[in-house]
Design an enzyme around this catalytic site. Structure first.
Site, PDB file in Angstrom:
ATOM      1  N   SER A   1      34.620  34.528  42.077  1.00 15.29           N
ATOM      2  CA  SER A   1      35.954  34.699  41.496  1.00 15.29           C
ATOM      3  C   SER A   1      36.758  33.417  41.616  1.00 15.29           C
ATOM      4  CB  SER A   1      36.648  35.821  42.272  1.00 15.29           C
ATOM      5  OG  SER A   1      38.016  35.859  41.965  1.00 15.29           O
TER       6      SER A   1
ATOM      7  N   TYR B   1      39.506  40.097  50.473  1.00 12.37           N
ATOM      8  CA  TYR B   1      38.644  40.114  49.286  1.00 12.37           C
ATOM      9  C   TYR B   1      38.203  38.699  48.925  1.00 12.37           C
ATOM     10  CZ  TYR B   1      37.277  40.049  44.402  1.00 12.37           C
ATOM     11  OH  TYR B   1      36.591  39.807  43.240  1.00 12.37           O
TER      12      TYR B   1
ATOM     13  N   LYS C   1      34.281  36.686  48.820  1.00  9.79           N
ATOM     14  CA  LYS C   1      33.648  35.914  47.737  1.00  9.79           C
ATOM     15  C   LYS C   1      33.289  34.522  48.249  1.00  9.79           C
ATOM     16  CE  LYS C   1      33.630  39.080  44.702  1.00  9.79           C
ATOM     17  NZ  LYS C   1      32.359  39.716  44.384  1.00  9.79           N
TER      18      LYS C   1
HETATM   19  P1  NAD Z   1      33.881  47.493  39.244  1.00 11.55           P
HETATM   20  O1  NAD Z   1      34.489  48.114  40.446  1.00 11.55           O
HETATM   21  O2  NAD Z   1      34.136  48.107  37.919  1.00 11.55           O
HETATM   22  O3  NAD Z   1      32.286  47.367  39.443  1.00 11.55           O
HETATM   23  C1  NAD Z   1      31.704  47.213  40.703  1.00 11.55           C
HETATM   24  C2  NAD Z   1      30.579  48.227  40.802  1.00 11.55           C
HETATM   25  O4  NAD Z   1      29.942  48.089  42.073  1.00 11.55           O
HETATM   26  C3  NAD Z   1      31.080  49.672  40.712  1.00 11.55           C
HETATM   27  O5  NAD Z   1      30.299  50.362  39.771  1.00 11.55           O
HETATM   28  C4  NAD Z   1      30.864  50.230  42.122  1.00 11.55           C
HETATM   29  O6  NAD Z   1      30.574  51.614  42.093  1.00 11.55           O
HETATM   30  C5  NAD Z   1      29.700  49.383  42.609  1.00 11.55           C
HETATM   31  N1  NAD Z   1      29.594  49.197  44.058  1.00 11.55           N
HETATM   32  C6  NAD Z   1      30.518  48.747  44.932  1.00 11.55           C
HETATM   33  N2  NAD Z   1      29.999  48.669  46.174  1.00 11.55           N
HETATM   34  C7  NAD Z   1      28.702  49.069  46.080  1.00 11.55           C
HETATM   35  C8  NAD Z   1      27.632  49.194  47.001  1.00 11.55           C
HETATM   36  N3  NAD Z   1      27.786  48.900  48.304  1.00 11.55           N
HETATM   37  N4  NAD Z   1      26.441  49.633  46.546  1.00 11.55           N
HETATM   38  C9  NAD Z   1      26.264  49.940  45.243  1.00 11.55           C
HETATM   39  N5  NAD Z   1      27.231  49.838  44.330  1.00 11.55           N
HETATM   40  C10 NAD Z   1      28.437  49.400  44.738  1.00 11.55           C
HETATM   41  O7  NAD Z   1      34.326  45.954  39.245  1.00 11.55           O
HETATM   42  P2  NAD Z   1      34.126  44.841  38.121  1.00 11.55           P
HETATM   43  O8  NAD Z   1      35.472  44.464  37.622  1.00 11.55           O
HETATM   44  O9  NAD Z   1      33.071  45.230  37.172  1.00 11.55           O
HETATM   45  O10 NAD Z   1      33.637  43.652  39.045  1.00 11.55           O
HETATM   46  C11 NAD Z   1      32.268  43.344  39.230  1.00 11.55           C
HETATM   47  C12 NAD Z   1      32.145  42.199  40.201  1.00 11.55           C
HETATM   48  O11 NAD Z   1      32.859  41.072  39.703  1.00 11.55           O
HETATM   49  C13 NAD Z   1      32.729  42.473  41.585  1.00 11.55           C
HETATM   50  O12 NAD Z   1      31.920  41.869  42.552  1.00 11.55           O
HETATM   51  C14 NAD Z   1      34.081  41.797  41.534  1.00 11.55           C
HETATM   52  O13 NAD Z   1      34.523  41.422  42.808  1.00 11.55           O
HETATM   53  C15 NAD Z   1      33.775  40.592  40.668  1.00 11.55           C
HETATM   54  N6  NAD Z   1      34.951  40.055  39.977  1.00 11.55           N
HETATM   55  C16 NAD Z   1      35.721  40.880  39.222  1.00 11.55           C
HETATM   56  C17 NAD Z   1      36.845  40.366  38.585  1.00 11.55           C
HETATM   57  C18 NAD Z   1      37.744  41.246  37.770  1.00 11.55           C
HETATM   58  O14 NAD Z   1      38.882  40.840  37.502  1.00 11.55           O
HETATM   59  N7  NAD Z   1      37.322  42.417  37.325  1.00 11.55           N
HETATM   60  C19 NAD Z   1      37.159  38.995  38.718  1.00 11.55           C
HETATM   61  C20 NAD Z   1      36.338  38.201  39.509  1.00 11.55           C
HETATM   62  C21 NAD Z   1      35.227  38.732  40.130  1.00 11.55           C
HETATM   63  C1  WQD Z   2      47.726  38.558  36.149  1.00  9.42           C
HETATM   64  C2  WQD Z   2      49.164  38.110  35.966  1.00  9.42           C
HETATM   65  C3  WQD Z   2      50.588  38.690  37.797  1.00  9.42           C
HETATM   66  C4  WQD Z   2      50.363  43.036  37.203  1.00  9.42           C
HETATM   67  C5  WQD Z   2      43.288  39.143  40.151  1.00  9.42           C
HETATM   68  C6  WQD Z   2      42.607  38.794  41.437  1.00  9.42           C
HETATM   69  C7  WQD Z   2      41.486  37.839  41.188  1.00  9.42           C
HETATM   70  C8  WQD Z   2      40.536  38.375  40.111  1.00  9.42           C
HETATM   71  C9  WQD Z   2      41.273  38.786  38.879  1.00  9.42           C
HETATM   72  C10 WQD Z   2      38.799  39.589  41.211  1.00  9.42           C
HETATM   73  C11 WQD Z   2      49.799  37.524  37.225  1.00  9.42           C
HETATM   74  C12 WQD Z   2      51.024  39.411  36.543  1.00  9.42           C
HETATM   75  C13 WQD Z   2      50.205  41.665  37.098  1.00  9.42           C
HETATM   76  C14 WQD Z   2      51.633  43.615  36.936  1.00  9.42           C
HETATM   77  C15 WQD Z   2      52.463  41.400  36.421  1.00  9.42           C
HETATM   78  N1  WQD Z   2      39.869  39.564  40.548  1.00  9.42           N
HETATM   79  N2  WQD Z   2      51.241  40.874  36.701  1.00  9.42           N
HETATM   80  N3  WQD Z   2      52.627  42.754  36.538  1.00  9.42           N
HETATM   81  O1  WQD Z   2      46.267  38.170  40.116  1.00  9.42           O
HETATM   82  O2  WQD Z   2      45.439  36.621  38.268  1.00  9.42           O
HETATM   83  O3  WQD Z   2      43.834  37.943  39.579  1.00  9.42           O
HETATM   84  O4  WQD Z   2      42.324  39.681  39.243  1.00  9.42           O
HETATM   85  O5  WQD Z   2      38.173  38.661  41.644  1.00  9.42           O
HETATM   86  O6  WQD Z   2      40.834  37.692  42.400  1.00  9.42           O
HETATM   87  O7  WQD Z   2      43.556  38.215  42.326  1.00  9.42           O
HETATM   88  O8  WQD Z   2      45.263  39.114  37.961  1.00  9.42           O
HETATM   89  O9  WQD Z   2      45.820  40.959  36.435  1.00  9.42           O
HETATM   90  O10 WQD Z   2      46.611  41.068  38.829  1.00  9.42           O
HETATM   91  O11 WQD Z   2      47.646  39.421  37.285  1.00  9.42           O
HETATM   92  O12 WQD Z   2      53.414  40.690  36.074  1.00  9.42           O
HETATM   93  O13 WQD Z   2      51.829  44.823  37.063  1.00  9.42           O
HETATM   94  O14 WQD Z   2      49.966  39.258  35.649  1.00  9.42           O
HETATM   95  O15 WQD Z   2      51.703  38.282  38.559  1.00  9.42           O
HETATM   96  O16 WQD Z   2      50.649  36.486  36.818  1.00  9.42           O
HETATM   97  P1  WQD Z   2      45.311  37.902  39.035  1.00  9.42           P
HETATM   98  P2  WQD Z   2      46.307  40.246  37.630  1.00  9.42           P
END
Ligand code: NAD
Ligand code: WQD
Length: 339
Positions: free
Chosen positions: A123, A151, A155
């Protein structure tokens, strides 16, 4: 066959669809703690192909051992993890044990079975905010660490685990993908982001306001040093992000060692710009109020994507308007989620 942990989730389900479309054999392992198996049935319908699914906790080393003995796995895409930043502050033990436990179990079982290729969901949150955002966006060599929540540290530490495994085993290949802000949904509207409870992230909050589930959006601060004062982020369409995984898989198949790639569009969009695009594209209102800044937020975060373009041959194709259209299409078709 590709072993996809967390494949039933938001990004995982879109990636499974791309994998099937690309002719890959897919085995999903998910404990469904934040998803539903029906997302995988929908993926199969969209692709017109089948995948395999095991309901399992990826931290469970013995269960993984059995799976790796039964199936012919040659690479892993590791999505499984808990991802709610705020929740991680209150539940650090759960976050460290789940997110690190799953990575460690996987590494151990992969080693035992001679599986040497992994693509990992990292991330942008690993980038350190205290030096400011470079003018060309965060690049892979920008400083990391100083994470502001457990969190983020999971990562950061998973990246360290995987890069150390690459040092120990010269045949090992790891690609760490640092996602920026994935939003949107498959254009079919069949799969998408389906958060439980109050959404933490901006786009699911917007779709719930637009559909009347929530009254209004609170914009977290309009006094940042950005063109309109609201936070700027690098939003990427989840289908583009899913395609990046196909490129990453091809990369680990051809290379050894550890490589990090930013996956974004390289363009920043403010909260207000996103809200306005959403209203315009979809012809719906998104009432909002401006509130205080959210602790830990940076004003501007966007990716330098030149390394992914150069080495993976990946470039995002969808724009903000597509992301807004597809996120709303998913919400309209699935007002109660995909369970
Ligand atoms: P999500 O929660 O939709 O998907 C994660 C999946 O992992 C879920 O289906 C959950 O049931 C499964 N899971 C969690 N722990 C588990 C375990 N111990 N064993 C088996 N399954 C397990 O999330 P997502 O948005 O699809 O994110 C996927 C990955 O990408 C995550 O690692 C997340 O941290 C990373 N990521 C997400 C974002 C984002 O903004 N969505 C941004 C950066 C990184
Ligand atoms: C986006 C923008 C908020 C909600 C997060 C995690 C990051 C990654 C992606 C997993 C920001 C603003 C948000 C609301 C708002 N996830 N906002 N009102 O914070 O960039 O990233 O998700 O790895 O680790 O930190 O994403 O969607 O929360 O926010 O004004 O109700 O929207 O301040 O500027 P962020 P976000």
């Amino acid at each position: 066959m590709v072993f996809v942990t967390g494949g039933a989730g938001f990004i995982g389900s879109h990636t499974c669809l791309e994998l099937l479309k690309a002719g890959r054999e897919v085995l999903v392992a998910d404990n469904l703690c934040n998803s539903h198996a029906s997302s995988l049935e929908r993926v199969e319908r969209l692709a017109g192909k089948r995948l395999s699914f095991v309901r399992v906790d990826v931290c469970d080393r013995e269960a993984l051992e059995k799976i790796f003995s039964e199936y012919d796995i040659d690479s892993v895409i590791h999505f499984a993890g808990l991802k709610a930043v705020g929740e991680s502050v209150g539940s650090p033990v759960e976050y460290f044990s789940n997110n690190l436990g799953s990575t460690l179990s996987l590494c151990s079982v992969m080693r035992a079975h001679g599986v040497n290729r992994i693509v990992f969901s990292s991330s942008a949150t690993v980038y350190s905010g205290s030096f400011g955002v470079p003018s060309g966006g965060f690049s892979e060599s920008s400083p990391t660490g100083e994470c502001t929540n457990p969190y983020g540290w999971t990562k950061f530490m998973s990246e360290k685990i995987l890069s150390s495994v690459c040092v120990a085993n010269p045949d090992f290949s790891a690609v760490l993908l640092r996602y920026f802000n994935p939003i949107g949904a498959d254009p079919s509207g069949e799969i998408g982001e389906d958060p439980e409870g109050v959404p933490n992230n901006l786009m699911p909050y917007i779709t719930q306001v637009a559909s009347g589930v929530r009254e209004r959006l609170t914009i977290f601060g309009n006094d940042y040093d950005t063109p309109d004062g609201t936070g700027v982020r690098d939003y990427i369409h989840v289908s583009d992000l899913a395609r990046a995984h196909i490129k990453a898989l091809e990369f680990v198949e051809k290379n050894t060692g550890c490589e990090v790639f930013n996956i974004g569009t390289g363009r920043g969009t403010s909260v207000l710009e996103l809200v306005r695009s959403f209203e315009e594209v979809n012809g719906v209102a998104v009432p909002y109020v401006v509130g205080a800044r959210r602790p830990g937020d940076l004003g501007t975060v966007f990716a330098n994507v030149s390394k992914a373009e150069r080495l993976l041959g990946f470039r995002a194709e969808f724009g903000i308007r597509d992301m807004c259209r597809d996120a709303w299409n998913f919400q309209k078709r699935n007002p109660h989620g995909i369970k």
